[in-house]
Design an enzyme around this catalytic site. Structure first.
Site, short mmCIF file in Angstrom:
data_model
loop_
_atom_site.label_atom_id
_atom_site.label_comp_id
_atom_site.label_asym_id
_atom_site.label_seq_id
_atom_site.Cartn_x
_atom_site.Cartn_y
_atom_site.Cartn_z
N GLN A 1 -3.27 2.22 10.29
CA GLN A 1 -1.96 2.31 9.64
C GLN A 1 -1.00 3.20 10.42
O GLN A 1 0.22 3.04 10.32
CB GLN A 1 -2.09 2.83 8.20
CG GLN A 1 -2.77 1.86 7.26
CD GLN A 1 -4.23 2.22 7.04
OE1 GLN A 1 -4.89 2.74 7.96
NE2 GLN A 1 -4.74 1.98 5.86
N ASP B 1 -2.53 10.39 -2.11
CA ASP B 1 -2.73 9.32 -3.07
C ASP B 1 -3.06 9.86 -4.45
O ASP B 1 -2.88 9.17 -5.44
CB ASP B 1 -3.83 8.38 -2.58
CG ASP B 1 -3.35 7.50 -1.45
OD1 ASP B 1 -2.97 6.35 -1.73
OD2 ASP B 1 -3.31 7.96 -0.30
N ASN C 1 -6.25 11.94 0.31
CA ASN C 1 -5.37 11.17 1.20
C ASN C 1 -6.23 10.33 2.12
O ASN C 1 -7.46 10.41 2.10
CB ASN C 1 -4.45 12.11 2.00
CG ASN C 1 -3.34 11.36 2.70
OD1 ASN C 1 -2.59 10.60 2.07
ND2 ASN C 1 -3.21 11.53 4.00
N LYS C 2 -5.59 9.52 2.93
CA LYS C 2 -6.31 8.61 3.82
C LYS C 2 -7.42 9.35 4.57
O LYS C 2 -7.24 10.46 5.05
CB LYS C 2 -5.33 7.99 4.82
CG LYS C 2 -5.96 7.00 5.79
CD LYS C 2 -6.65 5.85 5.09
CE LYS C 2 -5.73 5.07 4.18
NZ LYS C 2 -6.43 3.99 3.44
N ARG D 1 -6.81 -0.51 -7.40
CA ARG D 1 -7.28 0.50 -6.44
C ARG D 1 -7.48 1.80 -7.22
O ARG D 1 -6.53 2.30 -7.83
CB ARG D 1 -6.30 0.70 -5.28
CG ARG D 1 -6.13 -0.53 -4.40
CD ARG D 1 -5.44 -0.19 -3.09
NE ARG D 1 -6.32 0.60 -2.23
CZ ARG D 1 -5.90 1.24 -1.12
NH1 ARG D 1 -4.63 1.19 -0.78
NH2 ARG D 1 -6.75 1.92 -0.39
N ARG E 1 0.84 -1.18 0.00
CA ARG E 1 0.00 0.00 0.00
C ARG E 1 0.88 1.24 0.00
O ARG E 1 2.10 1.14 0.11
CB ARG E 1 -0.92 0.02 1.22
CG ARG E 1 -0.21 -0.35 2.53
CD ARG E 1 -0.87 0.17 3.76
NE ARG E 1 -0.82 1.62 3.81
CZ ARG E 1 0.27 2.32 4.16
NH1 ARG E 1 1.40 1.70 4.48
NH2 ARG E 1 0.24 3.62 4.21
N GLY E 2 0.25 2.39 -0.12
CA GLY E 2 0.98 3.65 -0.17
C GLY E 2 1.23 4.03 -1.61
O GLY E 2 1.73 3.23 -2.42
N ALA E 3 0.88 5.28 -1.97
CA ALA E 3 0.89 5.69 -3.36
C ALA E 3 2.20 5.41 -4.10
O ALA E 3 2.20 4.75 -5.15
CB ALA E 3 0.52 7.17 -3.46
#
Length: 378
Positions: free
Chosen positions: A212, A253, A263-264, A98, A64-66
């Site tokens: 996270q 993201d 973003n999250k 995603r 995960r993570g852009a």
């Protein structure tokens, strides 16, 4: 099904296991991931021997993570090519694993374009696969370089915002080495401040629903010896009210052309709090996260995830009645007017405007490509 390999205990001071690596034969071809769903309790490598396994790993957030998704997407194309699979079909599956993270499609395009160009030039399957792998490795190396540049630019910005140092930084989700080919985005800036003796406290939002922050950012901060404290997301307001936050640093993201930032989920409320309390709200992200084809923040497609992530804690511990409906957007969107600055590897945009962001992109080593829905290296 992807294979899992237990990684020997490394000790609190040891460097984190690589978030992603390419495995050649006889171990591979494979994309090998540090399974982030097992952290912090276990450091377990997940071996993805084909693209469906990698797509599943992306969707379940094992990776995960852009920025790292961009790297994973590029290596996924290389994996399909090395196996002799349908590269176009693999690229399509990877790019849509995603929907919000624009870097994923960017990495897929880079490797796919390299594979196509080699094939069109007359290269055989093996040579074309090598071209895709070389491009994936280039994406990986460029992200590591971008991470180091962002850390330098971000540290300089913190020095301008608070010359006396002693920064108390609030962060959300996870933006360190676990999401990058290097040391990360926002957390890399905080780490640079720590190494410079300028970090007083890292406030770590737990980041519901999948924690996270508590699971991953705290894991990285502890290994780096950073002074950190985990807090419930809802406790952030009291920190602002008490004057305990000097800056908010988050990743992204997707950044729309107007400077709006996805973003999250939980990032937007922090931006509102920061504006009310006159605290800088800073986004740290590579230029590959800027999507000029998305004109406005309202145009960003926000991924909706399963409700059980809200009604259960990780590990299937129920926290709501059986069958309770749940609203679970993976991201929210912060409008540009609430963002103090966007830090990229090419420099800093502040104030954040459509023209300012476009100018930074056009004067860097990147050029915009609307047809490609992202940034392409020159």
């Amino acid at each position: 099904m992807a294979e899992r390999h237990e990684v020997p205990e490394t000790g609190a001071a040891a460097p984190v296991v690589p978030s992603l690596r390419w495995a050649d034969p006889p171990e591979g071809p494979a994309v090998v991931l540090l399974d982030q769903t097992r952290l912090p309790a276990e450091e377990t490598e997940l071996v993805c021997a084909d693209v469906p396994q990698l797509v599943a790993a992306i969707r379940t957030l094992a990776v995960r993570g852009a920025p790292l998704l961009g790297i994973a997407g590029a290596y996924g194309v290389a994996l399909a090519a090395a196996r002799g699979d349908d590269v176009a079909a693999a690229a399509e599956a990877l790019a849509h694993a995603r929907p919000t993270a624009v870097n994923l499609g960017y990495g897929v395009r880079r490797a796919s374009d390299a594979h196509r160009a080699a094939s069109d030039a007359g290269a055989g399957p093996e040579a074309a696969a090598s071209a895709a792998l070389a491009e994936a490795r280039a994406v990986h190396a460029e992200d590591a370089d971008a991470s180091a540049r962002m850390a330098r630019h971000g540290l300089a910005l913190l020095g301008e915002l608070r010359p006396e140092g002693g920064h108390r930084i609030l962060t959300h989700c996870n933006t360190g080495a676990l999401v990058s080919g290097g040391e990360g985005t926002a957390l890399a800036v905080a780490l640079a401040a720590h190494r410079a003796g300028a970090l007083r406290r890292l406030w770590v939002d737990e980041t519901r629903p999948l924690l996270q922050g508590a699971r991953l950012t705290a894991y990285e901060a502890a290994r780096a010896g950073m002074p950190y404290t985990v807090l419930a997301d809802g406790a952030a307001g009291s920190l602002f009210a008490a004057g305990e936050v000097d800056a908010v640093l988050i990743g992204a993201d997707r950044i729309a052309a107007d400077g709006s930032v996805a973003n999250k989920v939980g990032s937007y409320p922090l931006a509102v709090l920061a504006r009310h309390h006159r605290v800088p709200f800073v986004v740290v992200a590579p230029l590959s996260t800027v999507d000029p084809a998305t004109a406005r923040g309202a145009d960003i497609v926000v991924e909706q995830r399963p409700g059980r992530e809200v009604t259960e804690f990780p590990g299937a511990l129920p926290v709501a009645p059986a069958g309770a409906p749940a609203y679970n957007p993976a991201f929210d969107v912060t409008p540009a007017e609430l963002v103090t600055a966007i830090v990229t590897e090419a420099g800093v945009v502040s104030p954040v405007t459509r023209d300012g962001l476009a100018k930074l992109c056009s004067t860097s080593r990147w050029s915009t490509s609307r047809s490609g829905n992202g940034m392409m290296a020159e």
